[in-house]
Design an enzyme around this catalytic site. Sequence first.
Site: not given
Length: 321
Positions: A91, A186-187, A272, A301
């Site tokens: 992201y 992640s994204q 996370d 994360h």
Amino acid sequence: MFTDLPLDELRTYRPPLPEPPGFDAFWHRTLAEARTHDLAASFTVVDPGLPLLRCYDAEFSGFGGHRIRAWFLLPRAVDGPLPCVVQYLGYGGGRLLPHDWLLWPCAGYATLVMDARGQSGPNRPGDTPDPAGYGNPGVPGKLTQGLLDPADHYYRRLYTDAVRAVETARGHEAVDSERILVAGHSQGGGLALAMTGLVPGLAGALIDVPFLTHIRRAIDVTDEGPYGELTRYFAGARSHIDTALTTLDHFDGLNFAARATAPALFGTALRDAVVPPSTGFAAYHHYAGEKELAVWRYNAHEGGGGEQRAAELAFARKVLG
């Protein structure tokens, strides 16, 4: 500290699917509309000073026929057609530069790195604008863009671009179209997860700390970004919460996991606070294809970092050869 449920509860955590009415029809219509535009993939040779690679500045038509940038990298020492890794981004950042994506070409694979429309950052530059407007005021970021109608939402465009990226890789003469692996963190992990439910015939998926899955729980247990964009929006848009949550259900990774067929390697980290581990475990437990899960007890994360990449390399060798 640990940010979510205890590990023994996570190992059995399988919440109901948040599937909205007409979910499959929505995505069938979305992708059919995208395919009315010629993919028109182009590959322009660039020289980033990497003599062991062939490097291309690529473009293709994504959602709405909008032109999406990508890097396409090929190892010179390996004869094709090659298996290909389609890499999606985290992201708030763009495709960076070719030398930032050496892992998969060094392993002998073609690599297509899709830029994320409208996303860029000071240390993660991107090159693809997002020309589409959106119908509601929102807070800074992408999650609240078009939040009151799934047809207008930002992630309808980005998920569609991601499907078209796979189609671009499959159409290149240097790529073995039956050996495509999607990957991301992640994204990017959320996009890879969505592709397993939207794109048939994938050879595998690497789904690391996936964002955009089990969204309704995520916004209840973390205020960290990007999910914090939603809680800030809801604090002011009180009358729109139910409508917005229904929109988000159209993009929730749990619904794609339930439709997945490709083998997948997941990664999740118990500390996370950005992507709560219960959301990743929920996706893993709903995942309909063959699956493996790496759990990192003392990481946030960043997940497993280099150890996760090593596990991904081994997984890629297994599913791609």
